[in-house]
Design a protein around this motif. Structure first.
Motif, PDB file in Angstrom:
ATOM      1  N   UNK A   1      57.022  41.131  39.428  1.00 14.80           N
ATOM      2  CA  UNK A   1      58.253  40.674  39.578  1.00 14.80           C
ATOM      3  C   UNK A   1      58.946  39.042  39.706  1.00 14.80           C
ATOM      4  N   UNK A   2      59.736  39.025  39.479  1.00 16.47           N
ATOM      5  CA  UNK A   2      60.105  37.503  39.952  1.00 16.47           C
ATOM      6  C   UNK A   2      61.645  37.245  39.901  1.00 16.47           C
ATOM      7  N   UNK A   3      61.982  35.614  40.444  1.00 17.65           N
ATOM      8  CA  UNK A   3      63.063  35.405  40.623  1.00 17.65           C
ATOM      9  C   UNK A   3      63.544  34.791  39.865  1.00 17.65           C
ATOM     10  N   UNK A   4      64.632  34.314  38.913  1.00 22.00           N
ATOM     11  CA  UNK A   4      65.611  33.255  38.347  1.00 22.00           C
ATOM     12  C   UNK A   4      66.253  32.509  39.060  1.00 22.00           C
ATOM     13  N   UNK A   5      66.561  31.630  38.801  1.00 22.94           N
ATOM     14  CA  UNK A   5      67.575  30.732  39.264  1.00 22.94           C
ATOM     15  C   UNK A   5      68.257  29.572  37.959  1.00 22.94           C
ATOM     16  N   UNK A   6      69.257  29.668  38.585  1.00 24.78           N
ATOM     17  CA  UNK A   6      69.491  28.833  37.046  1.00 24.78           C
ATOM     18  C   UNK A   6      71.337  28.955  37.124  1.00 24.78           C
TER      19      UNK A   6
ATOM     20  N   UNK B   1      69.681  43.466  22.518  1.00 25.42           N
ATOM     21  CA  UNK B   1      70.933  42.733  23.157  1.00 25.42           C
ATOM     22  C   UNK B   1      71.820  42.004  24.525  1.00 25.42           C
ATOM     23  N   UNK B   2      71.961  41.067  24.223  1.00 31.29           N
ATOM     24  CA  UNK B   2      72.201  40.545  25.905  1.00 31.29           C
ATOM     25  C   UNK B   2      73.392  40.138  26.039  1.00 31.29           C
ATOM     26  N   UNK B   3      74.435  40.528  27.474  1.00 28.28           N
ATOM     27  CA  UNK B   3      75.599  40.325  27.319  1.00 28.28           C
ATOM     28  C   UNK B   3      75.889  38.696  28.740  1.00 28.28           C
ATOM     29  N   UNK B   4      74.622  38.488  28.773  1.00 26.74           N
ATOM     30  CA  UNK B   4      74.583  37.142  29.428  1.00 26.74           C
ATOM     31  C   UNK B   4      73.408  36.630  29.503  1.00 26.74           C
ATOM     32  N   UNK B   5      74.026  35.088  29.645  1.00 21.00           N
ATOM     33  CA  UNK B   5      72.401  33.779  29.189  1.00 21.00           C
ATOM     34  C   UNK B   5      72.444  32.761  31.076  1.00 21.00           C
ATOM     35  N   UNK B   6      70.691  32.693  31.417  1.00 23.49           N
ATOM     36  CA  UNK B   6      70.801  31.535  32.156  1.00 23.49           C
ATOM     37  C   UNK B   6      69.790  30.643  31.095  1.00 23.49           C
TER      38      UNK B   6
END
Length: 181
Positions: A148-153, A166-171
């Protein structure tokens, strides 16, 4: 009989998911800082969306059956409802990396962040508002795909269609860190 049993189990799980969402919202509010919003997956769902997803999944299961081992892939529930207030915010979200392209050097520049291990391998994948497309300006090195990871952005409420889910969010990725509970 088996269909009713599976449907009952599914509905019980959906009810538990709703209870977890309330707890997760409190956690996210408590851990957010002025530098970033610390999100849980439940935070990506607009009010009432968990119930709507459960209804859509129930209708899909009844219509298509619950064949998790069949050759046909069950379609992803297509709900792109997002929390508009998250658009443009600096966020941190924990999850698992599902790379689009993985080189021998273990470097990637785009991937899906998914809420649990194997999320897009299992049928069906989570709904689009429970998957996040992540893009890095420069390739990043991933040590373990199952870690597992944390993604920041910077998060955007942008739709991204692809073969994995399919995705509804982008980072727009600024940092990736090992997950710490």
């Amino acid at each position: 009989m088996m269909r009713k049993l599976l449907l009952s189990a599914f509905l019980a799980g959906a009810a538990l998911t709703g209870a977890t969402a309330a707890v997760s919202m409190d956690r996210a509010e408590a851990q957010s800082t002025p530098q970033f919003l610390d999100l849980s997956w439940a935070d990506l769902l607009p009010e009432g969306e968990a119930e709507r997803i459960a209804q859509l999944q129930q209708m899909q299961a009844i219509q298509n059956g619950m064949d998790h081992f069949g050759a046909d892939r069950m379609p992803q529930v297509q709900t792109f409802n997002t929390v508009d207030a998250l658009d443009g915010q600096i966020v941190r979200l924990g999850g698992y990396v599902l790379p689009f392209d993985f080189t021998g050097s273990q470097e990637i520049s785009r991937f899906l962040l998914v809420p649990y291990v194997g999320a897009c391998i299992h049928v069906p994948p989570p709904p689009p508002n429970q998957l996040v497309y992540v893009h890095a300006e420069e390739p990043i090195r991933i040590q373990g795909l199952w870690d597992p990871v944390y993604v920041k952005g910077v998060m955007h409420t942008d739709r991204h269609d692809n073969d994995l889910g399919d995705t509804a969010y982008t980072i727009e990725l600024t940092e990736i860190l090992p997950y710490e509970s």
